[in-house]
Scaffold this motif. Structure first.
Motif, short mmCIF file in Angstrom:
data_model
loop_
_atom_site.label_atom_id
_atom_site.label_comp_id
_atom_site.label_asym_id
_atom_site.label_seq_id
_atom_site.Cartn_x
_atom_site.Cartn_y
_atom_site.Cartn_z
N ASP A 12 0.81 -1.22 0.00
CA ASP A 12 0.00 0.00 0.00
C ASP A 12 0.84 1.27 0.00
OD1 ASP A 12 -2.46 -1.35 -0.04
OD2 ASP A 12 -2.35 -1.68 2.12
N GLY A 13 2.07 1.18 -0.44
CA GLY A 13 2.98 2.32 -0.41
C GLY A 13 2.50 3.55 -1.15
N ARG A 14 1.91 3.35 -2.32
CA ARG A 14 1.42 4.52 -3.09
C ARG A 14 0.32 5.26 -2.34
NH1 ARG A 14 4.21 5.66 -7.15
NH2 ARG A 14 4.78 4.05 -8.62
N ARG A 15 -0.62 4.49 -1.78
CA ARG A 15 -1.72 5.12 -1.03
C ARG A 15 -1.19 5.82 0.22
NH1 ARG A 15 -4.40 0.94 0.77
NH2 ARG A 15 -5.92 2.24 1.79
N ILE A 16 -0.21 5.21 0.88
CA ILE A 16 0.40 5.84 2.05
C ILE A 16 1.12 7.12 1.65
CG2 ILE A 16 2.21 5.56 3.79
CD1 ILE A 16 1.35 2.54 3.88
N MET A 17 1.85 7.09 0.54
CA MET A 17 2.54 8.28 0.05
C MET A 17 1.54 9.40 -0.25
SD MET A 17 4.93 8.82 -3.33
CE MET A 17 3.54 8.56 -4.42
N GLU A 18 0.43 9.06 -0.89
CA GLU A 18 -0.59 10.07 -1.20
C GLU A 18 -1.18 10.66 0.07
OE1 GLU A 18 -3.25 7.87 -3.72
OE2 GLU A 18 -1.84 7.91 -5.41
N ALA A 19 -1.42 9.84 1.09
CA ALA A 19 -1.95 10.33 2.36
C ALA A 19 -0.93 11.24 3.05
CB ALA A 19 -2.30 9.16 3.28
N ALA A 20 0.35 10.86 3.02
CA ALA A 20 1.40 11.69 3.63
C ALA A 20 1.51 13.03 2.90
CB ALA A 20 2.73 10.96 3.60
N GLU A 21 1.46 13.00 1.59
CA GLU A 21 1.53 14.24 0.81
C GLU A 21 0.33 15.13 1.11
OE1 GLU A 21 4.10 15.39 -0.99
OE2 GLU A 21 5.16 13.58 -0.39
N HIS A 22 -0.85 14.52 1.25
CA HIS A 22 -2.06 15.31 1.53
C HIS A 22 -1.93 16.05 2.86
CE1 HIS A 22 -6.29 16.42 1.39
NE2 HIS A 22 -6.35 16.08 2.67
N THR A 23 -1.50 15.36 3.91
CA THR A 23 -1.40 16.04 5.21
C THR A 23 -0.30 17.09 5.20
OG1 THR A 23 -1.40 15.77 7.60
CG2 THR A 23 0.13 14.37 6.40
N LYS A 24 0.80 16.84 4.46
CA LYS A 24 1.86 17.85 4.39
C LYS A 24 1.39 19.10 3.67
CE LYS A 24 4.98 14.63 3.06
NZ LYS A 24 6.24 14.07 2.51
N LEU A 25 0.57 18.93 2.63
CA LEU A 25 0.09 20.08 1.87
C LEU A 25 -1.02 20.84 2.57
CD1 LEU A 25 0.01 18.60 -1.76
CD2 LEU A 25 1.55 20.37 -0.88
N THR A 26 -1.93 20.12 3.25
CA THR A 26 -3.12 20.76 3.81
C THR A 26 -3.06 20.96 5.32
OG1 THR A 26 -4.26 18.66 4.21
CG2 THR A 26 -4.53 19.67 2.00
N GLY A 27 -2.23 20.19 6.00
CA GLY A 27 -2.20 20.24 7.46
C GLY A 27 -3.32 19.44 8.10
N GLU A 28 -4.20 18.87 7.27
CA GLU A 28 -5.30 18.06 7.79
C GLU A 28 -4.81 16.66 8.14
OE1 GLU A 28 -8.12 17.85 4.61
OE2 GLU A 28 -8.52 20.00 4.62
N GLY A 29 -5.34 16.12 9.21
CA GLY A 29 -5.04 14.74 9.55
C GLY A 29 -5.72 13.80 8.58
#
Length: 168
Positions: A117-134
């Motif tokens: 699930d690395g791609r999905r995890i990477m996308e989730a990490a990028e989302h929180t870094k960009l938005t600050g949302e958990g």
């Protein structure tokens, strides 16, 4: 984006160094160290972790204790989370918030857990870094014995949240 690639590669290099990774486990994950967990493969998409059947992780039924299996499965998902948040700016906190598991066969010998699930995890990490949302993401780890038979399937729900920067 290039920074993420270089930090992911930097993290993979740390994991690939047996001495450095064993020291990390001794300092931060002493039970994983004692259970002799090994990250045998780590790419942006997949992590593979092994756990051997040995005295320290056995149960009275002559198989690997379920908590030790859980530790190995968690590391296969957590290594991907750590890799995709390593030296992140802003820093990202990560925490397991839920675990679900199915055990399908007695775990004896060397068991290999794989999370893809690395791609999905990477996308989730990028989302929180960009938005600050958990964000939460559920990552699955499948455990196979030496014959290739599935012994367990774990689903770990991770919470990832970018830490806010304090204004000085």
């Amino acid at each position: 984006m290039n920074n993420r690639v270089s930090t992911a590669d930097e993290f993979k290099a740390l994991v690939a160094s047996p001495a450095k990774f064993r020291l990390f486990m001794l300092a931060k994950l002493p039970m994983a160290y004692m259970a002799d967990l090994r990250i045998t493969s780590l790419t942006n998409e997949r992590a593979t972790v092994t756990i051997p059947y040995k005295y320290l992780n056995k149960n009275p039924f002559n198989s690997i204790y379920f908590a030790c299996l859980s530790m190995a499965a968690e590391l296969s998902t957590g290594a991907l989370c750590m890799m995709h948040t390593y030296k992140a700016d802003p820093a990202v906190s990560m925490l397991v918030t839920h675990v679900d598991a199915d055990f399908t066969k007695k775990a004896v010998g060397k068991i290999t857990f794989m999370c893809e699930d690395g791609r999905r995890i990477m996308e989730a990490a990028e989302h929180t870094k960009l938005t600050g949302e958990g964000v939460t993401i559920t990552a699955t780890s499948i455990g196979l014995d030496e014959k290739g038979d599935q012994v367990a399937e774990f689903r770990f729900t991770w919470s990832l949240k970018a830490k806010s920067k304090l204004l000085v």
